[in-house]
Write a protein that holds these residues in place. Structure first.
Motif, mmCIF file in Angstrom:
data_model
loop_
_atom_site.group_PDB
_atom_site.id
_atom_site.type_symbol
_atom_site.label_atom_id
_atom_site.label_comp_id
_atom_site.label_asym_id
_atom_site.label_seq_id
_atom_site.Cartn_x
_atom_site.Cartn_y
_atom_site.Cartn_z
ATOM 1 N N LYS A 1 -159.603 -38.053 32.993
ATOM 2 C CA LYS A 1 -160.825 -38.631 32.430
ATOM 3 C C LYS A 1 -161.609 -39.275 33.569
ATOM 4 O O LYS A 1 -161.122 -40.205 34.212
ATOM 5 N N VAL A 2 -162.797 -38.764 33.841
ATOM 6 C CA VAL A 2 -163.647 -39.341 34.881
ATOM 7 C C VAL A 2 -164.309 -40.592 34.318
ATOM 8 O O VAL A 2 -164.979 -40.548 33.292
ATOM 9 N N LEU A 3 -164.092 -41.711 34.988
ATOM 10 C CA LEU A 3 -164.582 -42.996 34.482
ATOM 11 C C LEU A 3 -165.906 -43.400 35.118
ATOM 12 O O LEU A 3 -166.718 -44.069 34.487
ATOM 13 N N ASP A 4 -166.107 -43.012 36.372
ATOM 14 C CA ASP A 4 -167.335 -43.439 37.050
ATOM 15 C C ASP A 4 -167.616 -42.513 38.229
ATOM 16 O O ASP A 4 -166.700 -42.106 38.948
ATOM 17 N N THR A 5 -168.871 -42.152 38.403
ATOM 18 C CA THR A 5 -169.296 -41.396 39.580
ATOM 19 C C THR A 5 -170.584 -42.011 40.110
ATOM 20 O O THR A 5 -171.537 -42.207 39.360
ATOM 21 N N VAL B 1 -165.758 -53.305 39.842
ATOM 22 C CA VAL B 1 -165.497 -52.074 39.091
ATOM 23 C C VAL B 1 -166.782 -51.671 38.387
ATOM 24 O O VAL B 1 -167.419 -52.500 37.735
ATOM 25 N N SER B 2 -167.163 -50.391 38.538
ATOM 26 C CA SER B 2 -168.339 -49.876 37.837
ATOM 27 C C SER B 2 -167.926 -48.766 36.899
ATOM 28 O O SER B 2 -167.080 -47.942 37.241
ATOM 29 N N MET B 3 -168.511 -48.745 35.717
ATOM 30 C CA MET B 3 -168.241 -47.701 34.730
ATOM 31 C C MET B 3 -169.558 -47.238 34.129
ATOM 32 O O MET B 3 -170.369 -48.063 33.706
ATOM 33 N N GLN B 4 -169.756 -45.907 34.081
ATOM 34 C CA GLN B 4 -171.000 -45.408 33.494
ATOM 35 C C GLN B 4 -170.811 -44.104 32.722
ATOM 36 O O GLN B 4 -171.757 -43.549 32.205
ATOM 37 N N ASN B 5 -169.573 -43.621 32.631
ATOM 38 C CA ASN B 5 -169.376 -42.306 32.030
ATOM 39 C C ASN B 5 -169.117 -42.328 30.523
ATOM 40 O O ASN B 5 -169.052 -41.286 29.904
#
Length: 370
Positions: free
Chosen positions: A162-166, A270-274
């Motif tokens: 699971k990709v959480l952030d790019t 921590v950054s999250m955007q997905n």
């Protein structure tokens, strides 16, 4: 030199005996029976979260059991093939047995490595973060190459990711990316990938065709579980919201759903955007933050123990692997000396050899320190 099949088969059976002893098949079978009992409950799916835990747990336990019992059957078949070839003096059958021996030896080695994963968090799923380092656009491109390498490795093993952030770089590649590999022992396996990776190649972004060295950092932390005791006071967190962005920095979301979480005492970000909503991104960010703080806490405790013991050597955090594409092609792990000439295969996810030798190296280091 002719293969000593008798000794090879004896060694394989001895290794499998150790694997079964460490794995404890009877305990694994009891776990499967318990999951099957829960799965047969007609009201199981009334609680979807619990149902997913039960069904995925059952699937993984069965897969683990089948890997071991299936390997025993595979060794039996190999022995029968060898006996047939030797009795009939059939060179073609013995050549087939030789080929099968190579595959069985590799598979048994992988099972053996699993038994070496006995660290406190080795059984956990893993959260992997890749960050571009020195090297400008080449480093960002290298970070994206590493991201693809790990995703292809997971795909080869049918591991859910699971990709959480790019976070995309402006010209090409990635500034950073975070993803989760949600299978047992993902952390134990991937933790040896943590460190600084170096790429040497002719830069595709340099119109003069010069050789460029670039770097990327790989961080691996165990996924936090509800039973872990990592309490983070709200006052220690700074939370910013912003719009998700795609390649080139363009906005891909019309709402401020992306979340940047900062742990003020340590500076951990921590950054999250997905995820689709701010609430989901915030929950995902908190889990990763807890995972990183948990590992940080353990690292501080380990550093204190080393200082008390008078050992100030740094084994991690240094450059640990080089990927050279020019003037020759080779990927080499600088800790284990394991090297491969097929660089395209490595970047396509064929990194099991590096992981296996890394785990064995780490175990040897721990024993030496003890």
């Amino acid at each position: 030199m002719a293969t000593d099949f008798t000794q090879e088969l004896k060694d394989l059976r001895a290794t499998m005996s150790s694997v079964r002893e460490v794995t404890d098949l009877s305990s694994l079978e009891a776990t499967i029976a318990d999951f099957e009992r829960q799965a047969s409950d007609p009201h199981l799916w009334d609680d979807q979260e619990k149902a997913q835990v039960v069904t995925s747990g059952l699937s993984r336990a069965k897969a683990e059991h089948d890997r071991i019992t299936g390997m025993d059957a595979r060794i039996d078949d190999l022995e029968a093939l060898v006996e047939m070839g030797q009795e009939e003096n059939d060179a073609e059958t013995l050549a087939e047995a030789e080929k099968e021996l190579v595959g069985v030896r590799k598979a048994v080695g992988e099972l053996e490595v699993r038994t070496l994963l006995s660290g406190e968090y080795d059984e956990r799923a893993a959260v992997v973060t890749i960050r571009a380092g020195a090297g400008g656009v080449d480093a960002a491109d290298f970070a994206e190459m590493l991201m693809r390498m790990y995703l292809r490795w997971a795909e080869r093993h049918h591991y859910p990711v699971k990709v959480l952030d790019t976070s995309y770089a402006e010209e090409a590649g990635l500034k950073s990316a975070t993803f989760e590999v949600d299978v047992p022992y993902a952390y134990g396996n991937l933790s040896v990938e943590a460190g600084t990776h170096r790429l040497v190649r002719i830069s595709p972004f340099d119109n003069q065709g010069r050789r460029q060295t670039s770097f990327a950092a790989v961080e691996v932390v165990p996924l936090i579980e509800q039973t872990d005791t990592i309490e983070i006071p709200e006052n220690d967190l700074k939370i910013d919201v912003f719009r998700s962005s795609g390649p080139g920095g363009q906005s891909v979301n019309t709402t401020d759903s992306a979340v940047r979480m900062t742990h003020l005492p340590t500076g951990t970000v921590v950054s999250m955007q997905n995820e689709k909503s701010q609430i989901q991104n915030r929950a995902a960010a908190l889990r990763v933050m807890q995972s990183r703080l948990l590992l940080l806490k353990k690292a501080e405790e380990a550093a204190e123990r080393k200082e008390l013991a008078g050992d100030v050597k740094a084994s991690w955090g240094e450059q640990m692997r080089s990927y050279v594409l020019h003037p020759y092609q080779m990927v080499k792990d600088l800790r284990t000396e394991h090297e491969v000439g097929n660089t395209s295969g490595v970047f396509d996810g064929d990194i099991d050899g590096f992981i296996e030798t890394g785990i064995r190296w780490r175990i040897a280091q721990e024993k030496a320190e003890a």
